[in-house]
Design an enzyme around this catalytic site. Structure first.
Site, PDB file in Angstrom:
ATOM      1  N   LYS A  67       0.968  -1.229   0.166  1.00 48.63           N
ATOM      2  CA  LYS A  67       0.107  -0.486   0.328  1.00 48.63           C
ATOM      3  C   LYS A  67       1.306   1.546   0.395  1.00 48.63           C
ATOM      4  CE  LYS A  67      -4.107  -2.082   1.862  1.00 48.63           C
ATOM      5  NZ  LYS A  67      -5.330  -1.832   2.575  1.00 48.63           N
ATOM      6  N   LYS A 101      -4.004 -10.271  -6.258  1.00 50.09           N
ATOM      7  CA  LYS A 101      -5.051 -10.693  -5.359  1.00 50.09           C
ATOM      8  C   LYS A 101      -5.871 -10.377  -5.396  1.00 50.09           C
ATOM      9  CE  LYS A 101      -4.525  -8.456  -1.124  1.00 50.09           C
ATOM     10  NZ  LYS A 101      -4.547  -8.227  -0.216  1.00 50.09           N
ATOM     11  N   LYS A 119      -9.769  -4.798  -3.433  1.00 47.37           N
ATOM     12  CA  LYS A 119     -11.068  -3.500  -3.259  1.00 47.37           C
ATOM     13  C   LYS A 119      -9.945  -2.748  -3.256  1.00 47.37           C
ATOM     14  CE  LYS A 119     -13.703  -4.097   0.551  1.00 47.37           C
ATOM     15  NZ  LYS A 119     -12.586  -4.691   2.517  1.00 47.37           N
TER      16      LYS A 119
HETATM   17  P1  TYM Z   1      -9.915  -6.218   4.132  1.00 43.24           P
HETATM   18  O1  TYM Z   1     -10.952  -5.799   4.133  1.00 43.24           O
HETATM   19  O2  TYM Z   1      -9.344  -6.079   3.470  1.00 43.24           O
HETATM   20  O3  TYM Z   1     -10.175  -7.908   3.842  1.00 43.24           O
HETATM   21  C1  TYM Z   1     -12.226  -8.592   4.193  1.00 43.24           C
HETATM   22  C2  TYM Z   1     -12.076 -10.154   4.783  1.00 43.24           C
HETATM   23  O4  TYM Z   1     -11.548 -10.229   3.664  1.00 43.24           O
HETATM   24  C3  TYM Z   1     -10.426 -11.062   2.989  1.00 43.24           C
HETATM   25  N1  TYM Z   1     -10.077 -10.807   1.544  1.00 43.24           N
HETATM   26  C4  TYM Z   1      -9.231 -11.884   0.934  1.00 43.24           C
HETATM   27  N2  TYM Z   1      -9.550 -13.275   0.354  1.00 43.24           N
HETATM   28  C5  TYM Z   1      -9.473 -14.201  -0.244  1.00 43.24           C
HETATM   29  N3  TYM Z   1      -9.445 -13.673  -2.074  1.00 43.24           N
HETATM   30  C6  TYM Z   1      -8.717 -12.225  -1.613  1.00 43.24           C
HETATM   31  N4  TYM Z   1      -8.640 -11.843  -3.222  1.00 43.24           N
HETATM   32  C7  TYM Z   1      -9.325 -11.154  -0.385  1.00 43.24           C
HETATM   33  N5  TYM Z   1      -8.810 -10.371   0.093  1.00 43.24           N
HETATM   34  C8  TYM Z   1      -9.832  -9.730   1.053  1.00 43.24           C
HETATM   35  C9  TYM Z   1      -9.249 -10.247   4.044  1.00 43.24           C
HETATM   36  O5  TYM Z   1      -8.009 -11.809   4.187  1.00 43.24           O
HETATM   37  C10 TYM Z   1     -10.066 -10.506   5.318  1.00 43.24           C
HETATM   38  O6  TYM Z   1     -10.256 -11.252   5.744  1.00 43.24           O
HETATM   39  N6  TYM Z   1      -7.344  -6.311   7.522  1.00 43.24           N
HETATM   40  C11 TYM Z   1      -8.244  -6.420   7.136  1.00 43.24           C
HETATM   41  C12 TYM Z   1      -9.794  -5.806   8.280  1.00 43.24           C
HETATM   42  C13 TYM Z   1      -9.397  -6.197   9.473  1.00 43.24           C
HETATM   43  C14 TYM Z   1      -9.319  -7.264  10.942  1.00 43.24           C
HETATM   44  C15 TYM Z   1      -9.405  -7.014  11.900  1.00 43.24           C
HETATM   45  C16 TYM Z   1      -9.588  -8.816  10.691  1.00 43.24           C
HETATM   46  C17 TYM Z   1      -9.064  -4.759  10.774  1.00 43.24           C
HETATM   47  N7  TYM Z   1      -9.043  -5.685  11.851  1.00 43.24           N
HETATM   48  C18 TYM Z   1      -9.258  -8.013  12.936  1.00 43.24           C
HETATM   49  C19 TYM Z   1      -9.680  -9.517  11.321  1.00 43.24           C
HETATM   50  C20 TYM Z   1      -9.137  -9.300  12.916  1.00 43.24           C
HETATM   51  C21 TYM Z   1      -8.860  -6.660   6.286  1.00 43.24           C
HETATM   52  O7  TYM Z   1      -7.945  -6.818   6.120  1.00 43.24           O
HETATM   53  O8  TYM Z   1     -10.226  -6.717   5.327  1.00 43.24           O
END
Ligand code: TYM
Length: 335
Positions: free
Chosen positions: A115, A198, A201
């Protein structure tokens, strides 16, 4: 004995896509059938502001993610749903943990490197500290399990590390080491345009991902334009080696139709993508259309969402305030 507790969250950066859904959200729903788990799911708005975002859209984007959780099957009667910023204990614990987080370890986080890009010097402190806030999200509830996609593994390791550092430094057993649960039907969904990246968003082109809110025509167009190769589908998985895009589409088909990849190949072996893509479109539309329409229904009268979020935050705070007070006492604060 204390119950198991799961905590997870997603950022309201934009619409959720198939990676979020098949990598994590669908697995959250599975946990609802397990009686020995208490479940907490948040919308992590404080994380979303670590990159460029539109303040005029943040509140509605937050509500939309909560709607997506509910439309995908998260039931506020069985799980607590809340907004991260409504529980200030997350940020308060984050500061305490930040005093123990090593810069060297944070610098190695691949998500930060991705990022921040080439211009690391200009990256914000919030982006750098993102994993510390994530650790606080988890540890403030002493969550035992964290269901996420594969890309979050490194952040979970850091969370475990911070829990151990705190316990060792203050000679307490305050924080539980949370287990990552990387068990969604597709823990790593790839971009439709590049099988080495991957699905994300933040990718510039919307053609790289299928959003939970895409209508049937948009899904059909995106799958039609998805990158593939010229070979037909093989009979077994070994035949997909070195064919990242083909493997991704087979993985999506399997995850969306609750089949194994092996069975998908048995059914479609010998097919060219000209035939497989419409079949994939059909399963994607069949799976997503009810979620999209439920989401729209919820958003047309958001009181149900807002009430769930208010009740969820109240419950979450009742847990988080106790952990924070313990941490402050342990660290010697005048409380
Ligand atoms: P975020 O919003 O980027 O992603 C949310 C969840 O989606 C999963 N994910 C994927 N899984 C499979 N293939 C993909 N291409 C893909 N893209 C995203 C992510 O692994 C995630 O589970 N850092 C976290 C948000 C967060 C969080 C937390 C999660 C903040 N605090 C506490 C768990 C516990 C995140 O990546 O969000």
């Amino acid at each position: 004995m204390a119950k198991n507790r799961i905590l997870s969250g997603m950022q309201p950066t934009s619409q959720l896509h198939l990676g979020n859904y098949l990598g994590a959200l669908k697995n959250w729903v599975n946990f609802q059938e397990k009686d020995d788990f208490e479940r907490l799911f948040c919308v992590v708005d404080l994380h979303a502001i670590t990159v460029d975002y539109n303040p005029a859209q943040l509140a509605q984007a937050t509500r939309e993610i909560a709607a997506a959780y509910m439309a995908s099957g998260i039931d506020p009667k069985k799980s607590s749903l809340f907004v991260q910023s409504h529980v200030p204990e997350h940020s308060q614990l984050m500061w305490l943990l930040a005093t123990m987080a090593q810069m060297g370890k944070l610098e190695r986080m691949t998500q930060f490197k991705d990022k921040a890009g080439k211009n690391k010097e200009r990256a914000g402190l919030g982006l750098f500290a993102y994993p510390v806030l994530m650790a606080a999200d988890i540890l403030v509830y002493n969550a035992t399990h964290v269901p996420v996609g594969e890309d979050q593994k490194q952040h979970l390791e850091l969370t475990r590390d911070l829990a151990a550092t705190f316990n060792t430094r203050y000679d307490v057993e305050l924080f539980v080491q949370p287990e990552p649960v990387i068990a969604g039907p597709a823990p790593r969904v790839m971009s439709l345009r590049d099988g080495t990246q991957k699905m994300s968003k933040s990718a510039d082109s919307d053609m790289t991902r299928i959003n939970l809110t895409d209508d049937a025509d948009t899904i059909a167009k995106k799958i039609k334009k998805a990158k593939t190769d010229a070979d037909p589908l093989p009979e077994t998985l070994d035949g997909l080696e070195g064919r990242a895009e083909a493997l991704n589409l087979v993985t999506l088909y399997a995850a969306l139709s609750d089949m194994s990849k092996e069975d998908v190949l048995k059914q479609h072996a010998g097919q060219q993508f000209g035939a497989f893509k419409p079949a994939l479109t059909e399963v994607a539309v069949a799976h997503l259309a009810p979620i999209t329409s439920r989401m729209n229904e919820l958003l047309s009268d958001p009181a149900q969402i807002d009430n769930a979020l208010r009740d969820g935050a109240e419950h979450a705070r009742s847990i988080a305030s106790k952990t924070l007070a313990e941490a402050q006492k342990t660290m010697g604060f005048f409380v």
